[in-house]
Design a protein around this motif. Structure first.
Motif, mmCIF file in Angstrom:
data_model
loop_
_atom_site.group_PDB
_atom_site.id
_atom_site.type_symbol
_atom_site.label_atom_id
_atom_site.label_comp_id
_atom_site.label_asym_id
_atom_site.label_seq_id
_atom_site.Cartn_x
_atom_site.Cartn_y
_atom_site.Cartn_z
ATOM 1 N N LEU A 130 0.491 9.419 -2.714
ATOM 2 C CA LEU A 130 0.159 8.041 -2.342
ATOM 3 C C LEU A 130 0.063 7.094 -3.524
ATOM 4 O O LEU A 130 0.512 5.952 -3.466
ATOM 5 N N ALA A 146 0.824 5.023 5.533
ATOM 6 C CA ALA A 146 0.821 5.180 4.076
ATOM 7 C C ALA A 146 1.851 4.261 3.428
ATOM 8 O O ALA A 146 1.598 3.673 2.367
ATOM 9 N N HIS A 150 0.419 1.736 0.753
ATOM 10 C CA HIS A 150 0.681 2.067 -0.657
ATOM 11 C C HIS A 150 2.064 1.638 -1.135
ATOM 12 O O HIS A 150 2.440 1.953 -2.267
ATOM 13 N N PRO A 197 4.580 5.534 -0.894
ATOM 14 C CA PRO A 197 4.392 6.989 -0.993
ATOM 15 C C PRO A 197 5.718 7.700 -1.229
ATOM 16 O O PRO A 197 6.787 7.146 -0.966
#
Length: 451
Positions: free
Chosen positions: A120, A281, A285, A298
C-alpha cells in the motif's frame, strides 16, 4: 367459437401444469447452488489497524468510509502493530490487517493461510532524536535510551535487524517499549534520547515531530547499502521543503530506509470482498505522496506474502468489467450468475426429456380414464347375458353409455390427440351396438311362442 377454441393444436395450460414441478425443482436446486456453491459476500469485515494516532489508524478510517459506500461495515480493531495484527489474522479475530513487510516469510504465510492484497505504501524508519544528541552513525547509539515500542509492533524486530547489520547488540543500549504517544511525550520531556517509528508520513505524530524545534531526524546516509543487506527494505528520500516549503522544512534531503505496509487477509475471505478492498486501496493509496509517484501504489510488489488471485487480476486488468458500470452488489449478483447457468445446464437437458412424455400422458389420461367405465359396462353386459334380466340391464346400460358419451364429448384436448378421442367414441358406439344387439336378441326370444 368458444367451443372451437377449446380444440387447439397445443395446450399451454397442460404444458404449464406438466412442467411446473420440474421448473420448481430446477429453481430450487439453482437457489441452493447459488447460496451454497457461491455464497453472497458478508456485509461485515474486521480490519486490524494500529496504535492510536498511527498511520494505520488513519488509513483504517478511510477504508471504513470507502467500504461503507457499498454497504460493507468495517469494524476497526486497534492494535500494537504488525506482529499483533498477524496474530489476529491467524486466530480469526480479524479478516484483514495492515502488516509490515519483513514480519513473516512466504513459506510461513502460505502454511498459515494468509494472502496479500498488495503493498500500500512505504513506511520509512523514522529515528527521531533530541537535537542535543550528536549521532550520525547507528553505532553511536550505544549507551543511549531509544524507544522501539511494544513487542506487538513490527518496529522492535525491524530495528534489531538494522542494529545487527551495524554490529550493535540490543543490550548495548537501553531499549524502551512505550507506545507511540507516551514515547513522544517522553522524548519531548527528555526522559529518552530517541524513538523509532516505522510509519507512513500521514501519521499525526510524524507530522508533529518533523515540525517540532529541538527534535531532529536521523539521516540514513547508507540507505542504499541497507536495501542490499535487508531486501525487504527500500531506499526513499524525504525531499527538502516537503513538510513546509515556506519555512524550508526540512532544510535538507533525508535518506531513509523503508519497509512497505501490506494489506493482508485470510485466504478464506470472500473473493468479492478481496476485489472491493483492492479497489478501495487503489482509491486511497493511488495518489502521489511524499515517497511515491501517482499510481505507484498499491502494487503486488514488495511483499513476501503470496498475492491473492483476485488482487493480481485487478493489478493486471483493472476492476472487473461489470463493476465499472454497476454498483458492487448488482455486479456481484450478475458475476455469480454463472453458478445458476451451470446448474441450469446440468438440469435442463435431462429433465427436458421427461416433460414431453408427461405432457402426452396428461392429455391421453383424459381419454383413457373413461375406458375404465366403458369396461365396467361391458362386464355388466356379460353378466346380464347369463344371469338376471337382460332387458332391464340393457336399458340401464344404454342410459349409462349415453351419459358416458355426453361427458366424452365435453372433453377438451389438442387436435393432435383427436384420434384418441374419436377412438374412444367409436369404442363407446361399439359397446352400444353390442347392448342393442342383446336387446334385439332378447326381444326376439320373447316374441317366439312358447311350446
Amino acid at each position: 367459437m368458444s367451443r372451437i377454441l377449446k380444440f387447439t393444436r397445443f395446450s399451454v395450460r397442460d404444458l404449464i401444469a406438466t412442467a411446473a414441478p420440474t421448473v420448481a425443482l430446477i429453481a430450487a436446486l439453482c437457489v441452493v447452488a447459488y447460496l451454497l456453491v457461491d455464497p453472497s459476500p458478508p456485509r461485515h469485515v474486521a480490519l486490524a489497524t494500529g496504535q492510536f494516532n498511527s498511520a494505520y489508524e488513519e488509513f483504517g478510517k478511510k477504508y471504513q468510509a470507502q467500504l461503507a459506500k457499498d454497504g460493507i461495515k468495517v469494524t476497526l480493531q486497534p492494535s500494537l502493530g504488525s506482529a499483533e495484527n498477524l496474530q489476529r489474522l491467524l486466530t480469526g479475530k480479524a479478516d484483514v490487517a495492515f502488516v509490515q513487510s519483513g514480519s513473516t516469510d512466504e513459506a510461513s504465510a502460505e502454511r498459515r493461510g494468509l494472502t496479500s492484497l498488495g503493498s500500500l505504501f512505504t513506511e520509512p524508519v523514522w529515528l527521531f532524536m533530541r537535537e542535543s544528541t550528536k549521532v550520525t552513525q547507528l553505532t553511536q547509539l550505544r549507551g543511549l535510551k531509544i524507544n522501539l515500542g511494544p513487542e506487538g509492533t513490527g518496529v522492535p524486530k525491524l530495528f534489531r535487524q538494522v542494529l545487527a547489520v551495524n554490529g550493535v547488540e540490543p543490550n548495548e543500549l537501553t531499549i524502551g517499549a512505550l507506545e507511540n504517544t507516551p514515547a513522544v511525550m517522553a522524548l519531548l520531556d527528555g526522559s529518552i534520547d530517541g524513538l523509532v517509528f516505522s510509519s507512513a508520513p500521514e501519521s499525526p505524530l510524524i507530522q508533529m515531530l518533523l515540525q517540532t524545534p529541538g527534535i531532529k531526524l536521523f539521516d540514513f546516509t547508507q540507505a542504499e547499502a541497507y536495501t542490499r543487506r535487508l531486501p525487504f527494505l527500500t531506499h526513499v528520500v524525504l525531499p527538502r521543503g516537503i513538510v513546509d516549503l515556506g519555512r524550508d522544512l526540512p532544510a535538507q534531503d533525508y535518506h531513509l530506509i523503508a519497509p512497505t505496509a501490506t494489506l493482508v487477509a485470510r485466504r478464506d475471505l470472500h473473493p468479492a470482498l478481496v476485489e472491493l478492498l483492492v479497489q478501495a486501496a487503489a482509491d486511497i493509496h493511488g495518489g502521489a505522496g511524499w515517497f511515491a509517484k501517482s499510481r505507484e501504489f498499491p502494487t503486488p510488489q514488495y511483499t513476501e506474502i503470496p498475492v491473492a488471485r483476485e488482487a493480481a487480476k485487478f493489478y493486471k486488468d483493472g476492476p472487473p468489467f461489470l463493476q465499472r458500470y454497476m454498483s458492487f452488489w448488482l455486479a456481484n449478483f450478475f458475476d455469480r450468475m454463472w453458478v445458476i447457468v451451470v446448474a441450469l445446464g446440468a438440469l435442463i437437458l435431462p429433465l427436458s426429456r421427461v416433460i414431453p412424455p408427461l405432457y402426452v400422458w396428461r392429455i391421453r389420461s383424459r381419454v383413457f380414464r373413461w375406458y375404465g367405465q366403458l369396461r365396467v359396462v361391458e362386464q355388466q353386459l356379460d353378466d346380464a347375458q347369463h344371469h338376471g334380466d337382460p332387458a332391464t340391464v340393457c336399458k340401464e346400460l344404454l342410459h349409462r353409455l349415453d351419459q358416458l358419451e355426453d361427458r366424452v364429448n365435453q372433453i377438451s384436448i389438442p387436435l393432435s390427440f383427436a384420434d384418441t378421442l374419436y377412438g374412444l367414441r367409436s369404442h363407446i358406439n361399439l359397446v352400444r351396438q353390442r347392448v342393442l344387439a342383446m336387446t334385439a336378441h332378447h326381444s326376439h326370444n320373447e316374441a317366439q311362442p312358447r311350446v
